[in-house]
Design a protein around this motif. Structure first.
Motif: not given
Length: 255
Positions: A95-108, A110-111, A114-121, A168-171
């Motif tokens: 997990v990303f230690g510098h992100l909050s619990v909520h932000e970690n899940v939101r990053v997942a 985003q991936r 398909g918008i994980a790298s779209q930082f302009w969002r 988050a990726v709906a396995p």
């Protein structure tokens, strides 16, 4: 594609993996029923992690075939396997230690979107993921830690957060690699309850050393020793097998 609910979700046939001429897994067969919790167990060095690597696409089998929902995925890459719904959660918490619990899940999320790298969002565009992130946190009982930095979580809760990010990726089939490793009794009880909860309507294949967890949690068990399947069935069946008892002499207490 029409899925037969009665058909196994995963079938591995004659899986073999060699490293430098040494067969680490030898003609292993594995059938995982849809909707079950299935354990892959065995002493250290039995080939369990190598099996997981092949099933999830991180290792290419030397021989054999892997079918997921009736489709041959033997030579597919990990990202392709994951897109089909076969997702692996790693033994070491990631997990990303510098992100909050909520932000970690939101990053997942985003991936997965398909918008994980779209930082302009804009924040508004990403905010549509917040409700689903909160649902996942509620599912794993981490709502109270929503805004806590992941680095400040206990080891057990970091592992639970990792499971949330995996979901988050709906396995369709979740591979759990030693989910109880390094945990105390309280965290183990918490994760066992979580796995029971999330297993509803899903399939789980797990590597686990804690045999009491396997006994209480799993529907089916496959036992590996020196890369070969030596027994399979429910806990009563495999625990009464002389080869299994011999394989675990002197190891059950250690594990």
């Amino acid at each position: 594609m029409i899925v037969d609910d009665e058909a196994p979700i995963l079938v591995a046939t004659d899986l073999t993996k060699s490293f430098g001429g040494t067969e680490v897994v030898k003609r292993a067969n594995l059938t995982v029923k849809r909707g079950s919790i299935h354990a892959l167990i065995g002493p250290n060095g039995a080939g369990k992690s190598t099996m997981f690597g092949m099933l999830s696409g991180f290792l290419l089998p030397t021989k054999g075939r892997i079918e997921f929902e009736g489709v041959d995925i033997t030579h597919e890459r990990p990202e392709s396997v994951a897109r089909r719904g076969l997702v692996r959660s790693f033994q070491i918490s990631a997990v990303f230690g510098h992100l909050s619990v909520h932000e970690n899940v939101r990053v997942a999320l985003q991936r997965h979107a398909g918008i994980a790298s779209q930082f302009w969002r804009s924040d508004a565009a990403l905010a549509r993921l917040d409700a689903r992130a909160d649902e996942l946190l509620d599912m794993v009982n981490l709502t109270a830690y929503r805004d806590v930095l992941a680095v400040n979580l206990s080891y057990g809760r970091k592992r639970i957060l990792e499971i949330a990010t995996t979901f988050a990726v709906a396995p369709k089939l979740l591979l759990l690699d030693e989910p109880m490793a390094g945990m105390g009794h309280e965290d183990i009880d918490r994760v066992v309850s979580l796995i029971r909860h999330i297993a509803a309507g899903r399939t789980i294949l797990m590597v686990e050393h804690n045999l009491s967890v396997v006994r209480d949690l799993c529907d089916s068990i496959t036992v590996l020793q020196r890369g070969e399947v030596i027994a399979e069935g429910d806990y009563a069946t495999v625990s009464s097998d002389a080869r299994v008892r011999e394989a675990y002499i002197g190891t059950e207490e250690e594990d």
